[in-house]
Design a protein around this motif. Structure first.
Motif, short mmCIF file in Angstrom:
data_model
loop_
_atom_site.label_atom_id
_atom_site.label_comp_id
_atom_site.label_asym_id
_atom_site.label_seq_id
_atom_site.Cartn_x
_atom_site.Cartn_y
_atom_site.Cartn_z
N LEU A 164 0.84 -1.17 -0.04
CA LEU A 164 -0.10 -0.05 0.09
C LEU A 164 0.97 1.17 0.00
O LEU A 164 0.36 2.34 -0.59
N LYS A 165 1.88 1.02 0.76
CA LYS A 165 3.00 2.41 0.63
C LYS A 165 4.44 1.91 0.21
O LYS A 165 4.83 0.58 0.86
N MET A 166 5.05 2.56 -0.43
CA MET A 166 6.44 2.20 -0.87
C MET A 166 7.31 2.01 0.26
O MET A 166 8.30 1.12 0.58
N ALA B 219 -2.17 0.95 -7.32
CA ALA B 219 -2.09 1.65 -8.74
C ALA B 219 -1.13 2.57 -8.94
O ALA B 219 -0.29 2.81 -9.60
N GLU B 220 -1.22 3.57 -7.56
CA GLU B 220 -0.62 4.84 -7.81
C GLU B 220 0.96 4.47 -7.61
O GLU B 220 1.87 5.22 -8.05
N ASN B 221 1.13 3.48 -6.74
CA ASN B 221 2.78 2.88 -6.39
C ASN B 221 3.17 2.44 -7.67
O ASN B 221 4.38 2.52 -8.39
N PHE B 222 2.39 1.66 -8.61
CA PHE B 222 2.53 1.04 -9.72
C PHE B 222 3.18 2.11 -10.86
O PHE B 222 4.02 2.01 -11.75
N GLN B 223 2.30 2.95 -10.74
CA GLN B 223 2.56 4.16 -12.00
C GLN B 223 4.01 4.87 -11.48
O GLN B 223 4.74 5.30 -12.57
N LEU B 224 4.51 4.86 -10.18
CA LEU B 224 5.95 5.39 -9.87
C LEU B 224 6.89 4.50 -10.29
O LEU B 224 8.24 4.99 -10.35
#
Length: 201
Positions: A34-36, A105-110
């Motif tokens: 959920l968090k990097m 999803a937002e972590n995957f985009q990073l």
């Protein structure tokens, strides 16, 4: 309706179960990142899940997958692929599916990757370590923590070991490794003076 009633009457239990499911995963779903900053603890759980549920897929993060090509240099259709290549292709897609389920999803985009599972895994490793300045800063802080590491007042032996294991794992993760006897000496030095007899034995 029963699930709705359960949520209304026991929301904290359902929330706890959901958090637990996200953290350790289930037989059908991998644990979620959920968090990097949770990567170090997540990576071990994710690997365990893959080994337990989809062992063969682990191979695709160890070496880059390339689409098989024929003698003309063009990619085979899947139906034309030899069976061995089909098996590798399926492993790649299974692992990609696991990554997409596990990584928010937002972590995957990073992540900077070329779409292969190998490059996604490498990007996760690099993201976790950070840029050279960040690594240098983490290393300096870690060396300081190791230097002052000792058993605190009122601290139990199990708490000391938990902190020690965390520090050692962080050192190894950042490539700052020591020889075995140095680890042993550091742990021995952290113990109270009254333990000296036991240490000598």
């Amino acid at each position: 309706m029963g699930d709705l009633n359960a949520f209304v009457t026991h929301p904290s239990t359902l929330l706890h179960n959901l958090n637990l499911e996200n953290e350790i995963g289930t037989s059908n779903k991998p644990p979620k990142l959920l968090k990097m900053e949770d990567y170090p603890s997540w990576a071990g759980k994710f690997e365990t899940h893959v080994q337990a549920e989809n062992y063969d897929t682990r191979i695709v993060v160890e070496e880059e997958y390339t689409t098989p090509k024929n003698e003309n240099g063009t990619s085979y259709r899947l139906s034309e692929n030899p069976e061995a290549d089909k098996a590798i292709f399926l492993r790649e897609k299974k692992m990609l599916n696991l990554f997409q389920q596990a990584i928010k999803a937002e972590n995957f985009q990073l992540l900077h990757h070329n779409g292969s599972c190998y490059s996604i895994w490498q990007s996760l490793l690099n993201k976790d370590k950070g840029n050279p300045n960040m690594i240098k800063s983490k290393m300096a802080l870690l060396k300081k923590e190791i230097y002052i590491f000792t058993m605190g007042k009122g601290e139990s032996f199990s708490q000391l070991i938990a902190i020690y294991c965390h520090l050692v794992n962080e050192m190894k993760r950042l490539g700052f490794d020591k020889q075995e006897f140095e680890y042993i000496d550091k742990l021995a030095d952290a113990l109270p003076d009254e333990w000296e007899t036991f240490i000598m034995i």
